[in-house]
Design an enzyme around this catalytic site. Structure first.
Site, PDB file in Angstrom:
ATOM      1  N   GLU A 172       0.844  -1.185   0.000  1.00 55.20           N
ATOM      2  CA  GLU A 172       0.000   0.000   0.000  1.00 55.20           C
ATOM      3  C   GLU A 172       0.887   1.245   0.000  1.00 55.20           C
ATOM      4  O   GLU A 172       1.941   1.262   0.619  1.00 55.20           O
ATOM      5  CB  GLU A 172      -0.929  -0.008   1.220  1.00 55.20           C
ATOM      6  CG  GLU A 172      -2.069  -0.972   1.013  1.00 55.20           C
ATOM      7  CD  GLU A 172      -2.913  -1.159   2.258  1.00 55.20           C
ATOM      8  OE1 GLU A 172      -2.988  -0.239   3.082  1.00 55.20           O
ATOM      9  OE2 GLU A 172      -3.480  -2.252   2.404  1.00 55.20           O
ATOM     10  N   ASN A 175       5.996 -12.948   2.192  1.00 54.18           N
ATOM     11  CA  ASN A 175       5.565 -12.122   3.317  1.00 54.18           C
ATOM     12  C   ASN A 175       6.250 -12.561   4.611  1.00 54.18           C
ATOM     13  O   ASN A 175       6.690 -11.730   5.403  1.00 54.18           O
ATOM     14  CB  ASN A 175       4.052 -12.223   3.501  1.00 54.18           C
ATOM     15  CG  ASN A 175       3.315 -11.184   2.670  1.00 54.18           C
ATOM     16  OD1 ASN A 175       3.941 -10.342   2.034  1.00 54.18           O
ATOM     17  ND2 ASN A 175       2.002 -11.245   2.680  1.00 54.18           N
ATOM     18  N   ARG A 216      -5.789  -0.878   9.410  1.00 55.69           N
ATOM     19  CA  ARG A 216      -5.929  -2.277   9.829  1.00 55.69           C
ATOM     20  C   ARG A 216      -4.654  -2.749  10.539  1.00 55.69           C
ATOM     21  O   ARG A 216      -3.560  -2.578  10.028  1.00 55.69           O
ATOM     22  CB  ARG A 216      -6.240  -3.161   8.615  1.00 55.69           C
ATOM     23  CG  ARG A 216      -7.690  -3.031   8.163  1.00 55.69           C
ATOM     24  CD  ARG A 216      -7.971  -3.853   6.943  1.00 55.69           C
ATOM     25  NE  ARG A 216      -7.431  -3.222   5.746  1.00 55.69           N
ATOM     26  CZ  ARG A 216      -7.528  -3.748   4.532  1.00 55.69           C
ATOM     27  NH1 ARG A 216      -8.101  -4.930   4.354  1.00 55.69           N
ATOM     28  NH2 ARG A 216      -7.041  -3.113   3.480  1.00 55.69           N
ATOM     29  N   CYS A 245      -1.927  -7.106   5.546  1.00 59.09           N
ATOM     30  CA  CYS A 245      -1.343  -8.364   5.053  1.00 59.09           C
ATOM     31  C   CYS A 245      -0.524  -9.110   6.093  1.00 59.09           C
ATOM     32  O   CYS A 245      -0.834 -10.258   6.417  1.00 59.09           O
ATOM     33  CB  CYS A 245      -0.464  -8.092   3.845  1.00 59.09           C
ATOM     34  SG  CYS A 245      -1.402  -7.797   2.357  1.00 59.09           S
ATOM     35  N   GLY A 271       2.368  -3.744  10.892  1.00 61.10           N
ATOM     36  CA  GLY A 271       0.908  -3.846  10.950  1.00 61.10           C
ATOM     37  C   GLY A 271       0.393  -3.987   9.535  1.00 61.10           C
ATOM     38  O   GLY A 271       1.096  -4.488   8.668  1.00 61.10           O
ATOM     39  N   LEU A 306      14.829  -3.571   7.042  1.00 62.69           N
ATOM     40  CA  LEU A 306      15.679  -3.614   8.238  1.00 62.69           C
ATOM     41  C   LEU A 306      15.477  -2.348   9.063  1.00 62.69           C
ATOM     42  O   LEU A 306      16.373  -1.929   9.773  1.00 62.69           O
ATOM     43  CB  LEU A 306      17.159  -3.745   7.836  1.00 62.69           C
ATOM     44  CG  LEU A 306      17.601  -5.130   7.348  1.00 62.69           C
ATOM     45  CD1 LEU A 306      19.095  -5.125   7.021  1.00 62.69           C
ATOM     46  CD2 LEU A 306      17.315  -6.212   8.398  1.00 62.69           C
ATOM     47  N   GLY A 345      11.476  -0.587  14.620  1.00 66.64           N
ATOM     48  CA  GLY A 345      10.408   0.332  14.990  1.00 66.64           C
ATOM     49  C   GLY A 345       9.446  -0.300  15.969  1.00 66.64           C
ATOM     50  O   GLY A 345       9.846  -1.110  16.816  1.00 66.64           O
TER      51      GLY A 345
HETATM   52  C1  UDX Z   1       3.055  -5.919   2.394  1.00 69.11           C
HETATM   53  C2  UDX Z   1       4.056  -6.484   1.375  1.00 69.11           C
HETATM   54  O1  UDX Z   1       5.168  -5.587   1.251  1.00 69.11           O
HETATM   55  C3  UDX Z   1       3.390  -6.684   0.041  1.00 69.11           C
HETATM   56  O2  UDX Z   1       4.309  -7.301  -0.857  1.00 69.11           O
HETATM   57  C4  UDX Z   1       2.187  -7.583   0.227  1.00 69.11           C
HETATM   58  O3  UDX Z   1       1.528  -7.752  -0.986  1.00 69.11           O
HETATM   59  C5  UDX Z   1       1.231  -6.986   1.258  1.00 69.11           C
HETATM   60  O4  UDX Z   1       1.926  -6.765   2.476  1.00 69.11           O
HETATM   61  P1  UDX Z   1       2.053  -3.541   3.021  1.00 69.11           P
HETATM   62  O5  UDX Z   1       1.470  -4.215   4.204  1.00 69.11           O
HETATM   63  O6  UDX Z   1       1.186  -2.668   2.220  1.00 69.11           O
HETATM   64  O7  UDX Z   1       2.663  -4.625   1.997  1.00 69.11           O
HETATM   65  O8  UDX Z   1       3.270  -2.631   3.494  1.00 69.11           O
HETATM   66  P2  UDX Z   1       4.848  -2.761   3.752  1.00 69.11           P
HETATM   67  O9  UDX Z   1       5.482  -1.545   3.207  1.00 69.11           O
HETATM   68  O10 UDX Z   1       5.396  -4.043   3.297  1.00 69.11           O
HETATM   69  O11 UDX Z   1       4.940  -2.647   5.337  1.00 69.11           O
HETATM   70  C6  UDX Z   1       4.355  -3.615   6.190  1.00 69.11           C
HETATM   71  C7  UDX Z   1       4.623  -3.274   7.636  1.00 69.11           C
HETATM   72  O12 UDX Z   1       5.976  -3.489   7.982  1.00 69.11           O
HETATM   73  C8  UDX Z   1       4.320  -1.845   8.014  1.00 69.11           C
HETATM   74  O13 UDX Z   1       3.671  -1.823   9.254  1.00 69.11           O
HETATM   75  C9  UDX Z   1       5.680  -1.187   8.119  1.00 69.11           C
HETATM   76  O14 UDX Z   1       5.686  -0.104   8.996  1.00 69.11           O
HETATM   77  C10 UDX Z   1       6.498  -2.349   8.633  1.00 69.11           C
HETATM   78  N1  UDX Z   1       7.939  -2.254   8.314  1.00 69.11           N
HETATM   79  C11 UDX Z   1       8.350  -2.352   7.015  1.00 69.11           C
HETATM   80  C12 UDX Z   1       8.867  -2.130   9.331  1.00 69.11           C
HETATM   81  O15 UDX Z   1       8.519  -2.058  10.514  1.00 69.11           O
HETATM   82  N2  UDX Z   1      10.194  -2.099   9.007  1.00 69.11           N
HETATM   83  C13 UDX Z   1      10.650  -2.190   7.729  1.00 69.11           C
HETATM   84  O16 UDX Z   1      11.871  -2.162   7.533  1.00 69.11           O
HETATM   85  C14 UDX Z   1       9.689  -2.314   6.709  1.00 69.11           C
END
Ligand code: UDX
Length: 425
Positions: A151, A204, A323, A256, A253, A246, A249
Site C-alpha cells: 500500500e 511475506n 488495519r 497483510c 501492521g 531492516l 520500529g
Molecule cells: C506488504 C508487502 O510488502 C506486500 O508485498 C504484500 O503484498 C502486502 O503486504 P504492506 O502491508 O502494504 O505490503 O506494506 P509494507 O510496506 O510491506 O509494510 C508492512 C509493515 O511493515 C508496516 O507496518 C511497516 O511499517 C512495517 N515495516 C516495514 C517495518 O517495521 N520495518 C521495515 O523495515 C519495513
C-alpha cells in the site's frame, strides 16, 4: 485485448483493475458494497492510494463498476478474485468471500480463466478446481497470480514488479495470464498452483522475519549501548543481506503481514507442523508494539492522568489504512493505563482509536501533552517545527517509534528524545 472481470473493489482489486485497463484491457470491477460502487461511478476513489485516482480517470473509458455478477462475468476472458481473506477467530484465513465468488460463477458458459489474486492458504486452488469441476465448470481454468503490491506504492509495484508469479493447472491458462500482463517488464515465475500460493506466503513471512529480527537487534542495542540505525546500515550493505526491511520500529501492521503470518502459522499447524520461527516472529511483533508503553512509564512513572500524543494513526505512511495499525494497540494500552490520548494523521480516520481526541494538525495534537510518540513516519513530521512543538507540550518527551528523526536536532529543540534501539544521550 482482453476483457477482465475483477471481484472486489478494495486496495488490491482497484489497483489490479486500473493497471489492466492502463495496459489496454476492458475491465469490469464488481463489489457488493453499493456505496463503494456509486462513488467509483461518480469518479470518487474510496481509498487513499497514490496514483490510483489519476489511473482510474485516465482509463475511465475502459472501466465499469457494478454490483451485478452478470456484468463482470459476461464476455470475460479472465475473472480476477481480489476479495478480502481476513483472519477467522482461529487465525485461519476466512475464505467465505472467495467461495461466494466461485459459487456465483455457476452457469458460466463461456470459457474463462479464474485468477486468484487474494492471498489464500496453500491448497485453496486445488479445492476451487474441485468445486468448479463439481459444478460442471471445466471450461473455467484456474490460475494463482498472487499480488506483491505494498500500500502506498501499489500502482508502481504492479506496473514495475520484481516478478510476476503464475501458478496454473493447465499450461495454456498460465500462458493466457502471462499474455494478459504484456507490457509489463518483469521476470515471470511459472509454477504449479500450490507453489505459487506458497511463494506469496513465504515472501511475506521472509519480510516479517527481517522486521522482527531487526526489532530484536534493536532491543539488544538498547541494553548494550549500540545504535540500530547504524547497525542496520552496516548489516544491510552486505550484498547477501541487502538493506530493505531492516528498519527497526514499533512492529509491523497492515492488512497483510499480521493476517498472513497467522494464516501461514495455522496452515502449518493444521498440517501437523509447528512453525517455530514464524511463531517467534509473531510474538516479537506483538511485544514490540507494547514496548513504547514501557518507555513512557520509565520517563513519566504512572500514565494515569497523563496526556500522550500519537503522531500518525495509519499503519504506515501514504495510506489511510488502519488495519492492525500499532496506533490501535498503543491507544488501547494508554487508555487502559488511564492516560488521555490525542492523535493526528494527515489521511487516516481516527474513529477506530478508542477514546482519543483527533486533531487536525500535529502541533494541535501536542498541546499540553506529557509525551509524544511518532507512530507513523509521515514526511510531514520530518518537516515539523520541533522547537515550536516542544513549546506547546507540558513536557517535551518524544518517543520516536520509527527512528525517523535526528536525535541531536530533537535534543537541541528541547526534547528528551528516545528512539527504538538507539543509544540514549
Ligand atoms: C506488504 C508487502 O510488502 C506486500 O508485498 C504484500 O503484498 C502486502 O503486504 P504492506 O502491508 O502494504 O505490503 O506494506 P509494507 O510496506 O510491506 O509494510 C508492512 C509493515 O511493515 C508496516 O507496518 C511497516 O511499517 C512495517 N515495516 C516495514 C517495518 O517495521 N520495518 C521495515 O523495515 C519495513
Amino acid at each position: 485485448m482482453s476483457r477482465v472481470g475483477v471481484f472486489g473493489a478494495g486496495y488490491v482489486g482497484l489497483v489490479t483493475g486500473a493497471c489492466f485497463a492502463e495496459l489496454g484491457h476492458d475491465v469490469v470491477v464488481r463489489d457488493v458494497v453499493a456505496d463503494r460502487i456509486e462513488q467509483l461511478r461518480a469518479g470518487t476513489v474510496p481509498i487513499y492510494e497514490p496514483g490510483l485516482e489519476e489511473l482510474l480517470s485516465r482509463n475511465a473509458e475502459r472501466m465499469t463498476f457494478t454490483l451485478e455478477v452478470a456484468d463482470a462475468v459476461e464476455g470475460a476472458d479472465f475473472l480476477y478474485v481480489a476479495v478480502g481473506t481476513p483472519p477467522t477467530y482461529s487465525g485461519d484465513a476466512d475464505l467465505s468471500a472467495v467461495w461466494t465468488v466461485v459459487d456465483e460463477l455457476a452457469g458460466l458458459e463461456r470459457p474463462a480463466v479464474l485468477v486468484m489474486k487474494s492471498t489464500v492458504p496453500v491448497g485453496t486452488g486445488a479445492k476451487v478446481r474441485h468445486r468448479l469441476d463439481e459444478r460442471g465448470l471445466d471450461n473455467v481454468g484456474y490460475v494463482s497470480n498472487p499480488e506483491f503490491t505494498a500500500e502506498g506504492t501499489a500502482v508502481r509495484d504492479f506496473q514495475q514488479p520484481d516478478r510476476i508469479v503464475i501458478g496454473a493447472f493447465a499450461a495454456a491458462d498460465g500462458d493466457a495470464v502471462e499474455e494478459l500482463h504484456r507490457g509489463i517488464e518483469a521476470p515471470v515465475v511459472r509454477s504449479d498452483v500450490a507453489s505459487a500460493e506458497m511463494i506469496k506466503l513465504a515472501a511475506n513471512a521472509a519480510l516479517m522475519t527481517r522486521i522482527s529480527f531487526i526489532n530484536e537487534i534493536a532491543n539488544v542495542c538498547e541494553v548494550t549501548g549500540a545504535d540500530v540505525v547504524r547497525v542496520a546500515e552496516g548489516v544491510g550493505l552486505d550484498r547477501r543481506i541487502g538493506p530493505s526491511f531492516l528498519r527497526a520500529g514499533i512492529g509491523y501492521g497492515g492488512s497483510c503481514f499480521p493476517k498472513d503470518s497467522l494464516a501461514l502459522k495455522q496452515l502449518a499447524a493444521n498440517s501437523g507442523y509447528h512453525f517455530q520461527l514464524l511463531n517467534a516472529v509473531i510474538e516479537v511483533n506483538e511485544l514490540q508494539k507494547r514496548r513504547v508503553i514501557g518507555k513512557l512509564q520509565q520517563h513519566l512513572g504512572s500514565l494515569r492522568g497523563k496526556t500522550v500524543a500519537l503522531l500518525g494513526i495509519a499503519f504506515k505512511p501514504n495510506t489511510d489504512d488502519v488495519r492492525e495499525a500499532p496506533s490501535l494497540v498503543l491507544a488501547g494500552r494508554l487508555v487502559a493505563e488511564g492516560a488521555d490520548v490525542r492523535a493526528w494523521d494527515p489521511v487516516a480516520d481516527g474513529s477506530a482509536l478508542p477514546r482519543a481526541t483527533i486533531c487536525g494538525d500535529p502541533l494541535e495534537a501536542l498541546d499540553g501533552a506529557d509525551a509524544a510518540v511518532v507512530v507513523t513516519e509521515w514526511p510531514q513530521l520530518a518537516q515539523l517545527d520541533w522547537r515550536a512543538a516542544a513549546g506547546r507540550m507540558r513536557n517535551p518527551l518524544l518517543i520516536d517509534g520509527r527512528n525517523m528523526l535526528d536525535p541531536d536536532e530533537l535534543r537541541a529543540a528541547g526534547f528528551t528524545y528516545e528512539g527504538i534501539g538507539r543509544a540514549a544521550a
